[in-house]
Design a protein around this motif. Sequence first.
Motif, mmCIF file in Angstrom:
data_model
loop_
_atom_site.group_PDB
_atom_site.id
_atom_site.type_symbol
_atom_site.label_atom_id
_atom_site.label_comp_id
_atom_site.label_asym_id
_atom_site.label_seq_id
_atom_site.Cartn_x
_atom_site.Cartn_y
_atom_site.Cartn_z
ATOM 1 N N SER A 9 -15.669 0.707 -14.366
ATOM 2 C CA SER A 9 -14.295 0.405 -14.747
ATOM 3 C C SER A 9 -13.524 1.694 -14.998
ATOM 4 C CB SER A 9 -14.266 -0.480 -15.993
ATOM 5 O OG SER A 9 -14.995 0.121 -17.036
ATOM 6 N N ASN A 10 -14.232 2.698 -15.463
ATOM 7 C CA ASN A 10 -13.645 4.013 -15.693
ATOM 8 C C ASN A 10 -14.599 5.082 -15.178
ATOM 9 O OD1 ASN A 10 -11.029 4.081 -17.390
ATOM 10 N ND2 ASN A 10 -12.265 2.505 -18.354
ATOM 11 N N LYS A 11 -14.035 6.129 -14.588
ATOM 12 C CA LYS A 11 -14.855 7.243 -14.118
ATOM 13 C C LYS A 11 -14.107 8.540 -14.371
ATOM 14 C CE LYS A 11 -18.145 9.339 -11.752
ATOM 15 N NZ LYS A 11 -19.555 9.386 -12.220
ATOM 16 N N VAL A 12 -14.742 9.425 -15.125
ATOM 17 C CA VAL A 12 -14.182 10.758 -15.348
ATOM 18 C C VAL A 12 -15.094 11.744 -14.638
ATOM 19 C CG1 VAL A 12 -13.504 12.487 -17.041
ATOM 20 C CG2 VAL A 12 -13.245 10.055 -17.579
ATOM 21 N N SER A 87 -6.644 11.363 -9.043
ATOM 22 C CA SER A 87 -6.639 10.556 -10.265
ATOM 23 C C SER A 87 -5.690 9.369 -10.089
ATOM 24 C CB SER A 87 -6.203 11.402 -11.465
ATOM 25 O OG SER A 87 -7.119 12.443 -11.711
ATOM 26 N N VAL A 89 -5.776 4.587 -10.322
ATOM 27 C CA VAL A 89 -6.587 3.360 -10.376
ATOM 28 C C VAL A 89 -6.833 2.921 -8.940
ATOM 29 C CG1 VAL A 89 -6.668 0.949 -11.088
ATOM 30 C CG2 VAL A 89 -5.688 2.668 -12.613
ATOM 31 N N THR A 111 -10.831 0.444 -10.745
ATOM 32 C CA THR A 111 -11.578 1.566 -11.335
ATOM 33 C C THR A 111 -10.574 2.669 -11.635
ATOM 34 O OG1 THR A 111 -13.670 1.129 -10.191
ATOM 35 C CG2 THR A 111 -13.277 3.386 -10.937
ATOM 36 N N ARG A 112 -10.523 3.076 -12.896
ATOM 37 C CA ARG A 112 -9.621 4.168 -13.270
ATOM 38 C C ARG A 112 -10.374 5.475 -13.102
ATOM 39 N NH1 ARG A 112 -4.967 4.546 -15.818
ATOM 40 N NH2 ARG A 112 -5.028 2.337 -16.379
ATOM 41 N N THR A 114 -10.373 9.541 -13.232
ATOM 42 C CA THR A 114 -9.726 10.721 -13.796
ATOM 43 C C THR A 114 -10.489 11.954 -13.340
ATOM 44 O OG1 THR A 114 -9.049 9.482 -15.762
ATOM 45 C CG2 THR A 114 -8.970 11.895 -15.894
ATOM 46 N N GLY B 41 -3.054 -2.487 -16.853
ATOM 47 C CA GLY B 41 -4.506 -2.369 -16.859
ATOM 48 C C GLY B 41 -5.237 -3.427 -16.070
#
Lengths: 116, 111
Positions: A9-12, A87, A89, A111-112, A114, B41
Amino acid sequence: GAGVSQSPSNKVTEKGKDVELRCDPISGHTALYWYRQRLGQGLEFLIYFQGNSAPDKSGLPSDRFSAERTGESVSTLTIQRTQQEDSAVYLCASSLESGGAGNEQFFGPGTRLTVL
Amino acid sequence: SQKIEQNSEALNIQEGKTATLTCNYTNYSPAYLQWYRQDPGRGPVFLLLIRENEKEKRKERLKVTFDTTLKQSLFHITASQPADSATYLCAYRDSSYKLIFGSGTRLLVRP
């Protein structure tokens, strides 16, 4: 499954690293799409798959971007040597079929990504 | 090139009023237009589809019109509620069957 799912859901990540984003479409949906959405912007088409046809890659912004789909199921979007401008979504959507039928698209939560 | 445009400025209205959002397209004559809602979101959610031979389509408090002469679709929400606050996107499928989205218009409904 009940809907389109995406992971992570999130990836840095750090600039220059490769990332892989996953999409699980709704079972039975032959068409699958990837979009990019920058903060406060609209959806930017990246690529779409329809059954066994060759994918339409006309929206991929550079050769660092690629995507694969296994049959009519999971798809992965890979971004190599990530840059800060990547960067955004990344949204995946599936539909029963492409073409003139006007079928609605079902979107995953995205998927966000960054890139530091 | 094919373009689809929506007003980038947010629409701010009072609860109970009718919200009207505009979608204009150029250089293409789509067979139908779709409207989606997107909350922060989250991914967009399909609302309505209108075909070129349909002047108007309704679903509960929603109404969509399609004017192929003006190359324009209007999206109306009657008796608007704060829960209607979201970004609304229009889209059409181009000649190669890609769904092309407008940038969306943000709607704010004040209680």
